[in-house]
Design an enzyme around this catalytic site. Structure first.
Site, PDB file in Angstrom:
ATOM      1  N   TYR A  33      39.163  39.817  24.944  1.00  0.00           N
ATOM      2  CA  TYR A  33      39.402  40.792  23.884  1.00  0.00           C
ATOM      3  C   TYR A  33      38.121  41.171  23.140  1.00  0.00           C
ATOM      4  CZ  TYR A  33      44.259  39.220  24.512  1.00  0.00           C
ATOM      5  OH  TYR A  33      45.472  38.880  25.032  1.00  0.00           O
ATOM      6  N   HIS A  67      43.675  31.924  31.020  1.00  0.00           N
ATOM      7  CA  HIS A  67      44.251  33.234  30.725  1.00  0.00           C
ATOM      8  C   HIS A  67      45.167  33.756  31.833  1.00  0.00           C
ATOM      9  CE1 HIS A  67      43.374  37.173  28.349  1.00  0.00           C
ATOM     10  NE2 HIS A  67      44.597  37.183  28.827  1.00  0.00           N
TER      11      HIS A  67
END
Length: 277
Positions: free
Chosen positions: A51, A107
Site C-alpha cells: 500500500y 499477503h
C-alpha cells in the site's frame, strides 16, 4: 465501541477497523485516518507493504491524540520480500515506529518468483515463526490463503497461522474456508465487506437498509460483524468512515442474515486466489 476478538494466542484485537488504501487504488487520506482514530474510536488500522502508506501512519496517530499503544496495526509482507523477511520486517517496523508489530501476515499465497509457491510460502512462514518466537510480532498469520494453501502450511509449520484475512461479503461467503479455519483454530478476518460498492446497489440490501433506518453500507458491515469476524472496510472519506463505524446500535435478524448469505454467487471483487498452486 471497542468490541474485541481474541486470537488463538490470547492477543486481543479490535473487531472493526479501518482498511487503508494503496497508491494504485483511491490513495491515502491523512485526514480520514486522523478522523477515524479521534472521532470514531477506530483502534485497528490495516495496512501492507504494497500500500505504500506505513510511513505516514505515525504522523496521523500523533495528530489524533490517541496513544500509539492503544492502536492495533496489521501489516502484510508482499511476495517480493518472501526471500528477505527479516530485512523487510525491520523496514516495516521502522516506518511504523513500533517496537513490536501487532499482526504480521503473508499477503498472498502466490509468490511468482524463483522456487515454487509452496516452498517459498513455507520458507517465509518459518521466518515469521522466528519473528514471533523472538517477540518481534504479537501475532502472525496469512492473507488470501485457501484451504489447500493452509493445508500445505499446516503439514510443515511449527506455529499455526493465527489469522487468515480474506475477501468476505454477501456475494462471496467463503463457507468451506471459514469452516476449515474454525476447525483449525485460525481466526477468519474479512476484507471488502461492501464488495467494492456492489452491495450498495442490491435490492435486498436496499430494502433492509430502509427497514432498519440504516445505510446499505452499514447493513453489509453489520452482516460481517454478526458472524463474529474481524471486519476492515476501507474508505478515504471521513463521512464514510463514520458511517461504516456507526453499526453497533442495531442487529440484523437471523432471517435477514440468511437472506444476505443467499446472495452468494461466488464472485471475487478483489483477487481470486483459488487457482494459485
Amino acid at each position: 465501541m471497542d468490541v474485541r476478538v481474541k486470537l488463538p494466542n490470547g492477543v486481543s484485537m479490535p473487531q472493526l477497523g479501518l482498511g487503508l488504501s494503496h497508491r494504485g487504488g483511491c490513495g491515502y487520506n491523512h485526514d480520514a485516518v486522523v478522523y477515524a482514530l479521534k472521532h470514531c474510536g477506530v483502534r485497528l488500522l490495516d495496512t501492507a507493504e504494497r500500500y505504500g502508506n506505513m510511513a505516514k501512519l505515525p504522523a496521523a496517530i500523533q495528530e489524533s491524540g490517541v496513544l500509539p499503544d492503544e492502536i492495533f496495526i496489521t501489516t502484510k509482507l508482499f511476495p517480493t520480500n518472501y526471500t528477505r523477511v527479516h530485512t523487510a520486517f525491520e523496514d516495516d517496523r521502522r516506518q511504523l515506529n513500533k517496537d513490536t508489530v501487532d499482526l504480521f501476515l503473508l499477503h498472498t499465497p502466490e509468490c511468482g518468483i524463483g522456487i515454487g509457491n509452496k516452498e517459498l510460502r513455507l520458507q517465509a512462514w518459518r521466518e515469521l515463526e522466528m519473528l514471533y518466537d523472538n517477540g518481534q510480532c504479537r501475532a502472525i498469520g496469512v492473507s488470501n490463503f485457501m484451504e489447500k494453501h493452509l493445508t500445505q502450511l499446516l503439514e510443515e509449520c511449527s506455529i499455526k497461522p493465527m489469522a487468515n484475512q480474506c475477501e468476505f461479503h454477501p456475494f462471496q461467503t467463503q463457507i468451506s474456508l471459514r469452516k476449515f479455519c474454525a476447525d483449525e483454530g485460525i481466526v477468519f478476518q474479512g476484507y471488502s465487506p461492501l464488495a467494492k460498492g456492489a452491495v450498495l446497489h442490491n435490492a435486498i440490501v436496499k430494502e433492509m437498509a430502509n427497514r432498519y433506518n440504516k445505510t446499505e453500507a452499514q447493513v453489509a458491515v453489520r452482516w460481517s460483524l454478526q458472524h463474529g469476524y474481524i471486519t476492515i472496510p476501507k474508505s478515504t472519506n471521513p463521512v464514510r468512515v463514520k458511517e461504516n463505524y456507526d453499526v453497533f446500535d442495531f442487529e440484523l435478524s437471523n432471517d435477514d442474515l440468511e437472506k444476505l448469505a443467499k446472495l452468494h454467487d461466488g464472485r471475487h471483487v478483489s483477487w481470486d486466489p483459488t487457482n494459485v498452486l
